[in-house]
Design an enzyme around this catalytic site. Sequence first.
Site, PDB file in Angstrom:
ATOM      1  CG  HIS A 126     -12.943  87.315   9.910  1.00  0.00           C
ATOM      2  ND1 HIS A 126     -13.527  86.083   9.928  1.00  0.00           N
ATOM      3  CD2 HIS A 126     -11.805  87.179   9.180  1.00  0.00           C
ATOM      4  CE1 HIS A 126     -12.783  85.237   9.226  1.00  0.00           C
ATOM      5  NE2 HIS A 126     -11.730  85.868   8.775  1.00  0.00           N
ATOM      6  N   GLY A 127     -14.253  90.335  13.258  1.00  0.00           N
ATOM      7  CA  GLY A 127     -14.337  91.710  13.735  1.00  0.00           C
ATOM      8  C   GLY A 127     -15.688  92.030  14.314  1.00  0.00           C
TER       9      GLY A 127
END
Lengths: 350, 457
Positions: B322-323
Site C-alpha cells: 500500500h505504500g
Amino acid sequence: MPSRFALLFLTFLSALVGCYIAAAAIVNPRLDFGGRLLFPPLVRDSRQEKMDLFERFNGQRPVDGVILGSSRSMLLAPADLESLTGKRVFNFSVDSARAEDYLAIFDWVRSHGARLNVLLLGLDVEALHDNDQWDLRLKRNVDLMRELEKQQQGTYEELQLVRRRFMSAFTMSYVYDMVNVVSMAAHPPPQPVSRANTFDEAGLLHYVFLDQSLAAGTFDRDKQIVGSQEEYLGRFIGMTTLSKRRKEYIETLLKNAKDHGIAVALWITPIHQTLADYLGRKTQYSRLLMETRVYAAELRRRYDILVFDFSEPRFFGAIDSGWYDGAHMDTRNAALITKKVAVGLLKHGL
Amino acid sequence: MVFNSNVFLFLFFPIVFVLFHLSTTKRQRYILLTLSGYVFYGFWDWRYCFLLAFSSIVSFVSALMIQRSEGASGKRLWLVMSICVDLALLGFFKYYNFAASTVNGLAGNPALPLFNIILPVGISFYTFHTISYIVDVAQGRVNATSDIWEYFSYVCLFSQLVAGPIVRFRQIEEDLEHIDRGLPEDYVARGVGFFAVGMVKKVIVADTIARTVNPMLADYGALSTAGAWGAALGYTYQLYYDFSGYSDMAVGLGYLFGIRIPQNFNVPYQALGIRDFWRRWHMSLSSWLRDYVYISLGGNRKGTMRTRFNLLLAMFLGGLWHGANWTFVVWGLYHGALLIVDRAAEPLTSRLPKLVFRGFTFLLVIVGWVLFRSSDFHMAAVWLTKMVGLGPSGATGVSAFFLAVLLVCVAASNVLPASWDFEIRPTVRWAAACAVSFFVAYLFMNGRETVFLYYQF
C-alpha cells in the site's frame, strides 16, 4: 444497432437535464440566465446594489463621473467632490474589485447612457494579481459579465465563459441556492435584516456597526488592524508579479476613456503602515508596490492621466487614528484623498 | 484522469465507447483499448507510459519464452527474470527512498543518496497484473497469448489500470477472446448501473465524508474523544465508499466494453471475523496475496507455526504494497496477527452471537484504519490515545450533520446488499434509476473532480 437500454438511459438523462435547466432558468438564483423572472436574486452584493443605485442616481440627474475601486475607495464622498469640482459623481467602488471589475463597470455605466467626463480610479496593488481569478460576485453578475464578454467577442475565452457559467449551474451549491431563493420567496423575512454596511444614493459607504461601536467607545482599532493581517496575507501570498492580462484591462479602460475625452485621475490606494510592514515581511508586497508605482508612471505617460501615489499614509498626510482596520480608511483620511484628487483635477484643467 | 471528471465523462469515454462499437474486428478493438489505456494513463504523465510499455513487453515476451521452454530451468529463468524486472521497477520507484532513508536513519549518516522520484500512478496494480500473468503461464494455469495487442489490452485496460481491481488474465481471457462479439443488452444495463452506483458511492458519500474528516485529521491534536471516534469512523466509511465506488465504476466500464471484471468488495463491514473481512475487502488483492504469496510459501500445509509465519509475511507484504511507510507495514502486521488470532480463537468466536462478533470485528478494523490513515506513528498514537479517552482532549467534536451522515453509513453498510447483489436488468425502471443516480451524483461533484484514495497506492 444501438442498445435499447443505452437509449432509454440517455433519454431519461436528457429529460432530467432539460427539466433542470428549465428550473434553473426560472428560479435563476445567481442571474446566470438573463434578467430576473419570478424570484428575487439570492446574491445581493455591492456590484448589483450599486448598479441599482446608479440607475436611480443617474436617472435623477445625469452624472459627470464615477469613482471606481474596491472597498478601500468606498469612502470617497461624491458630495465632497461635487463641492470641490462642481462635478456630479457616483461612487461605484465595489468589494474586492480587480482590474476586470473596473473595466466591466466602466463599460456598463457608459452603455447605460452616462456621458462621463471624469473617471476616478483607486488602484489597489492586488487588483493586478497574477492569479487572474475573477471574483465570484463578478462572475455571478450577468450584466457585468456581458460587458466583459463584449471585450472578448469571437474569442476562445468567450466560449469558455459561457461554458463555465452553464456548467456551474450543474452543482449542488446551485441547487441549494435555488431552494433558498424559492423558500425566501415563499416565506419572506418579516423585516429587513440589519446590515453592517449601507450605501447612500451616491454610492458612498456607511459602516453602520463600526460607527456604532466607535460612538459607544468599544471600537478597538489596533485589534482591527491586526485582525486584517490574515485576510491580506491571503490576498498577497500567491502574488508574484503584476498580471499581464489585468494590465491589458486597465489599458483598455484608459484607452476608451482617452478616446472619449474623459479625464482620468488614478491613485494607488493606501494601507496602514502596520499592515504594510507585516505584508512586507511575509509576502512580496514591497516589490509588488514598486512594480505598481512604475506601472502607474507608465500609464501617466501613455494615456496622459493624473496619477497619485497614496500607497503610504504619509504621502497624503493621513491621520494615524483615521482607519477602521489595516486597509480601510475612515472618512477623515478619505476626505484628504478626495481633496488632493479634486485639486489635482482642477489644476489639470478639468 | 479520473472517472468522475468532465473530461472523462464527456470526452474520453464517449469517444472510446463509440469508436469501440464502430470497430468490428478483434484486432481493431484490442488496439483501441490499448491506445485508450495509454491516453488515459498519459493524462497523468505521458513519460511514464514508456515504463508501462516496458513492463508489459517484458512480461509478454517472458510468458512466451516460458511457454516455449522445454526444460524446467529455462522456464524458471524467464520467470525469475521477469518477476525481478517487475519488482525492480516497483522497488525503485516506490520503495527506494523509503529504504534509503531507513538505512540512513539506522546508520546515522546519509550513506545512501535520496532521489526526487515521482511514484508512477498505478504501478502497484499493473506490476501485480503482469506478475500474476507470468506466474500463471509458468504454472500452466493459462496459455500465453501470442497476440501482443490482446495482452496490452489486458494490462492497460483503462478501467482497471490505475487502481484495480487486480484482474488476472485468466479471469478476463474468455471475454478478450470474444471481444468482437456484440454487446449483450444486460451488459449495457449492468455497465451503466455499476457505474452509476459507483458514482453515488464516491461523489455523494465518500467525498461528503472527506470534507469533514480531512480537516479534522489535519489538526488531529485538537480532536476530542468523540471527535477521534468520529474521524476514525468517518475515515472507515470514506475509504470503503471511495474504493468500492471506484471498483464499481471499473466493473461498470468493463461491462460496457464486454469485459467482466471480478468483484472487489462484498459488504466487508458485515464480516464475521478478520478472515471473513479479507474475503470481502479488496478481494482481488487478498486473493492475489493468498494465491501468489501465502500458498507459494506453503500456505497451511507445513504446520501451525509455518502457517502463522506465512500469514504474517503475506500481510506484511500486503501492508508494504500500500505504500512506503512504516505505518502501512505495521497495519499489515496488525492484520496478520489478527488473522492468526482469528484462526486460533475460532472455537470461541463461533459461539459468540453474530451481531456481537460482527461489531467486534468492525472495531478491530477501525483500529487498523487509524494506523492506515496516519502519516506517522505519532499521529496514530495521538489518535488512538484520544479514542480511549487518554491524553489531552481537544475541542474538535462531531457535528450533528456529520453524526447523521455516520449513522446513515452505519445503517447502509449493515443493511444494504453489495452492488453485485443488485440484479440490474435492461428495463425502463433501471434506466430511469440509473439516470437519476448519475445526474444527482454529477450535481454532487460541484464541478470539481476528486482523486480516488487508491490512486496513491
